[in-house]
Design a protein around this motif. Structure first.
Motif, PDB file in Angstrom:
ATOM      1  N   HIS A  52       0.846  -1.194   0.000  1.00 38.02           N
ATOM      2  CA  HIS A  52       0.000   0.000   0.000  1.00 38.02           C
ATOM      3  C   HIS A  52       0.883   1.246   0.000  1.00 38.02           C
ATOM      4  CE1 HIS A  52       0.963  -0.549   4.258  1.00 38.02           C
ATOM      5  NE2 HIS A  52       0.638   0.721   4.449  1.00 38.02           N
ATOM      6  N   PHE A  53       0.263   2.402  -0.162  1.00 40.73           N
ATOM      7  CA  PHE A  53       0.980   3.674  -0.077  1.00 40.73           C
ATOM      8  C   PHE A  53       0.079   4.680   0.612  1.00 40.73           C
ATOM      9  CE2 PHE A  53      -1.376   3.864  -4.012  1.00 40.73           C
ATOM     10  CZ  PHE A  53      -1.882   5.151  -4.030  1.00 40.73           C
ATOM     11  N   HIS A  54       0.693   5.761   1.066  1.00 43.71           N
ATOM     12  CA  HIS A  54      -0.051   6.847   1.706  1.00 43.71           C
ATOM     13  C   HIS A  54       0.100   8.089   0.834  1.00 43.71           C
ATOM     14  CE1 HIS A  54      -0.351   4.275   5.217  1.00 43.71           C
ATOM     15  NE2 HIS A  54       0.954   4.091   5.163  1.00 43.71           N
ATOM     16  N   ASN A  73       9.092   0.692  -2.630  1.00 43.50           N
ATOM     17  CA  ASN A  73       9.377   0.997  -4.038  1.00 43.50           C
ATOM     18  C   ASN A  73      10.344  -0.008  -4.646  1.00 43.50           C
ATOM     19  OD1 ASN A  73       7.637   3.176  -4.153  1.00 43.50           O
ATOM     20  ND2 ASN A  73       9.213   4.663  -3.640  1.00 43.50           N
ATOM     21  N   GLU A  74      10.057  -1.285  -4.441  1.00 42.93           N
ATOM     22  CA  GLU A  74      10.801  -2.414  -4.998  1.00 42.93           C
ATOM     23  C   GLU A  74      12.201  -2.610  -4.416  1.00 42.93           C
ATOM     24  OE1 GLU A  74      10.591  -2.230  -9.275  1.00 42.93           O
ATOM     25  OE2 GLU A  74       8.402  -2.181  -9.256  1.00 42.93           O
ATOM     26  N   LYS A  75      12.575  -1.857  -3.393  1.00 41.26           N
ATOM     27  CA  LYS A  75      13.844  -2.072  -2.690  1.00 41.26           C
ATOM     28  C   LYS A  75      13.540  -2.866  -1.429  1.00 41.26           C
ATOM     29  CE  LYS A  75      15.997   2.194  -4.323  1.00 41.26           C
ATOM     30  NZ  LYS A  75      16.694   1.703  -5.430  1.00 41.26           N
ATOM     31  N   GLU A  76      14.307  -3.948  -1.184  1.00 43.06           N
ATOM     32  CA  GLU A  76      14.033  -4.868  -0.088  1.00 43.06           C
ATOM     33  C   GLU A  76      15.143  -4.845   0.950  1.00 43.06           C
ATOM     34  OE1 GLU A  76      12.670  -8.842  -1.087  1.00 43.06           O
ATOM     35  OE2 GLU A  76      12.501  -8.195  -3.181  1.00 43.06           O
ATOM     36  N   ALA A  77      14.751  -5.100   2.205  1.00 39.49           N
ATOM     37  CA  ALA A  77      15.729  -5.207   3.289  1.00 39.49           C
ATOM     38  C   ALA A  77      15.156  -6.098   4.385  1.00 39.49           C
ATOM     39  CB  ALA A  77      16.058  -3.832   3.863  1.00 39.49           C
ATOM     40  N   VAL A  78      16.068  -6.713   5.133  1.00 35.92           N
ATOM     41  CA  VAL A  78      15.721  -7.406   6.367  1.00 35.92           C
ATOM     42  C   VAL A  78      16.318  -6.573   7.489  1.00 35.92           C
ATOM     43  CG1 VAL A  78      16.050  -9.478   7.750  1.00 35.92           C
ATOM     44  CG2 VAL A  78      15.612  -9.681   5.288  1.00 35.92           C
ATOM     45  N   LEU A  79      15.472  -6.133   8.414  1.00 39.31           N
ATOM     46  CA  LEU A  79      15.879  -5.206   9.464  1.00 39.31           C
ATOM     47  C   LEU A  79      15.479  -5.756  10.825  1.00 39.31           C
ATOM     48  CD1 LEU A  79      14.646  -2.015   7.608  1.00 39.31           C
ATOM     49  CD2 LEU A  79      16.997  -2.833   7.752  1.00 39.31           C
ATOM     50  N   MET A  90       3.508   8.559  -1.115  1.00 38.95           N
ATOM     51  CA  MET A  90       3.308   7.846  -2.375  1.00 38.95           C
ATOM     52  C   MET A  90       4.250   6.648  -2.582  1.00 38.95           C
ATOM     53  SD  MET A  90       0.693   9.395  -3.625  1.00 38.95           S
ATOM     54  CE  MET A  90       0.605   8.690  -5.254  1.00 38.95           C
ATOM     55  N   ALA A  91       5.084   6.308  -1.608  1.00 36.37           N
ATOM     56  CA  ALA A  91       5.995   5.169  -1.755  1.00 36.37           C
ATOM     57  C   ALA A  91       5.239   3.867  -1.469  1.00 36.37           C
ATOM     58  CB  ALA A  91       7.186   5.316  -0.831  1.00 36.37           C
ATOM     59  N   MET A  92       5.195   2.977  -2.436  1.00 35.17           N
ATOM     60  CA  MET A  92       4.554   1.680  -2.250  1.00 35.17           C
ATOM     61  C   MET A  92       5.404   0.867  -1.273  1.00 35.17           C
ATOM     62  SD  MET A  92       1.952  -0.203  -3.018  1.00 35.17           S
ATOM     63  CE  MET A  92       1.251   0.542  -4.486  1.00 35.17           C
ATOM     64  N   HIS A  93       4.772   0.296  -0.252  1.00 36.08           N
ATOM     65  CA  HIS A  93       5.517  -0.454   0.748  1.00 36.08           C
ATOM     66  C   HIS A  93       4.698  -1.614   1.310  1.00 36.08           C
ATOM     67  CE1 HIS A  93       3.359   2.694   2.944  1.00 36.08           C
ATOM     68  NE2 HIS A  93       3.403   1.923   4.011  1.00 36.08           N
ATOM     69  N   GLU A  94       5.436  -2.612   1.813  1.00 37.75           N
ATOM     70  CA  GLU A  94       4.832  -3.760   2.482  1.00 37.75           C
ATOM     71  C   GLU A  94       5.803  -4.258   3.539  1.00 37.75           C
ATOM     72  OE1 GLU A  94       5.019  -7.520  -0.025  1.00 37.75           O
ATOM     73  OE2 GLU A  94       5.307  -5.951  -1.548  1.00 37.75           O
ATOM     74  N   VAL A  95       5.246  -4.879   4.580  1.00 39.08           N
ATOM     75  CA  VAL A  95       6.041  -5.321   5.728  1.00 39.08           C
ATOM     76  C   VAL A  95       5.613  -6.729   6.093  1.00 39.08           C
ATOM     77  CG1 VAL A  95       6.487  -4.904   8.186  1.00 39.08           C
ATOM     78  CG2 VAL A  95       6.233  -2.972   6.631  1.00 39.08           C
ATOM     79  N   LYS A  96       6.593  -7.549   6.528  1.00 39.87           N
ATOM     80  CA  LYS A  96       6.269  -8.882   7.036  1.00 39.87           C
ATOM     81  C   LYS A  96       7.188  -9.199   8.202  1.00 39.87           C
ATOM     82  CE  LYS A  96       5.438 -13.642   5.852  1.00 39.87           C
ATOM     83  NZ  LYS A  96       5.344 -14.661   4.832  1.00 39.87           N
ATOM     84  N   ASN A  97       6.624  -9.824   9.236  1.00 46.30           N
ATOM     85  CA  ASN A  97       7.422 -10.324  10.354  1.00 46.30           C
ATOM     86  C   ASN A  97       7.971 -11.685   9.934  1.00 46.30           C
ATOM     87  OD1 ASN A  97       8.528 -11.368  12.662  1.00 46.30           O
ATOM     88  ND2 ASN A  97       6.762 -11.004  13.956  1.00 46.30           N
ATOM     89  N   ILE A  98       9.291 -11.754   9.702  1.00 45.47           N
ATOM     90  CA  ILE A  98       9.912 -13.008   9.282  1.00 45.47           C
ATOM     91  C   ILE A  98      10.622 -13.697  10.441  1.00 45.47           C
ATOM     92  CG2 ILE A  98      10.092 -12.347   6.866  1.00 45.47           C
ATOM     93  CD1 ILE A  98      13.077 -11.742   7.427  1.00 45.47           C
TER      94      ILE A  98
END
Length: 116
Positions: A52-54, A73-79, A90-98
């Motif tokens: 989603h985006f805001h 925005n298609e850039k991925e990281a594990v943090l 407007m940045a498209m983003h998604e989050v998952k607890n891995i």
């Protein structure tokens, strides 16, 4: 007016488009704050926020504990604990607890996500 509260006294809600996510709105319009909102978020293992985006809002996340996979925005990281994320308008983003434990983070929105 009181200028503080205990996190445990704040009502829990689950935001739309999120699975296994529980938030507590700590500070926002109800406290007389006009331009910022602060939330504590908790996400169960496997929990996620759908892409989603805001449109009109910036978001900052600070991880308190756990392991997060994030795509912005298609850039991925594990943090993890101590990492900070900023999400422009407007940045498209998604989050998952891995991780295998609770993901806990501070969310800051400006302007506020919820008015009122």
């Amino acid at each position: 007016m009181v200028y503080w509260k205990k996190e445990r006294d704040v009502e829990i809600y689950s935001p739309p488009g999120h699975e296994g996510t529980f938030n507590r709105r700590l500070v926002g319009p109800a406290e007389g704050i006009e331009n910022l909102e602060v939330i504590i978020g908790e996400m169960e293992p496997g929990g996620l926020a759908d892409p989603h985006f805001h449109k009109d809002m910036e978001q900052i996340m600070y991880i308190l504990e756990g392991k997060m996979h994030i795509v912005i925005n298609e850039k991925e990281a594990v943090l993890s604990k101590g990492d900070v994320i900023w999400i422009p308008k407007m940045a498209m983003h998604e989050v998952k607890n891995i991780g295998e434990s609770l993901l806990r983070f501070v969310l800051m929105y400006s302007p506020q996500k919820v008015k009122g």
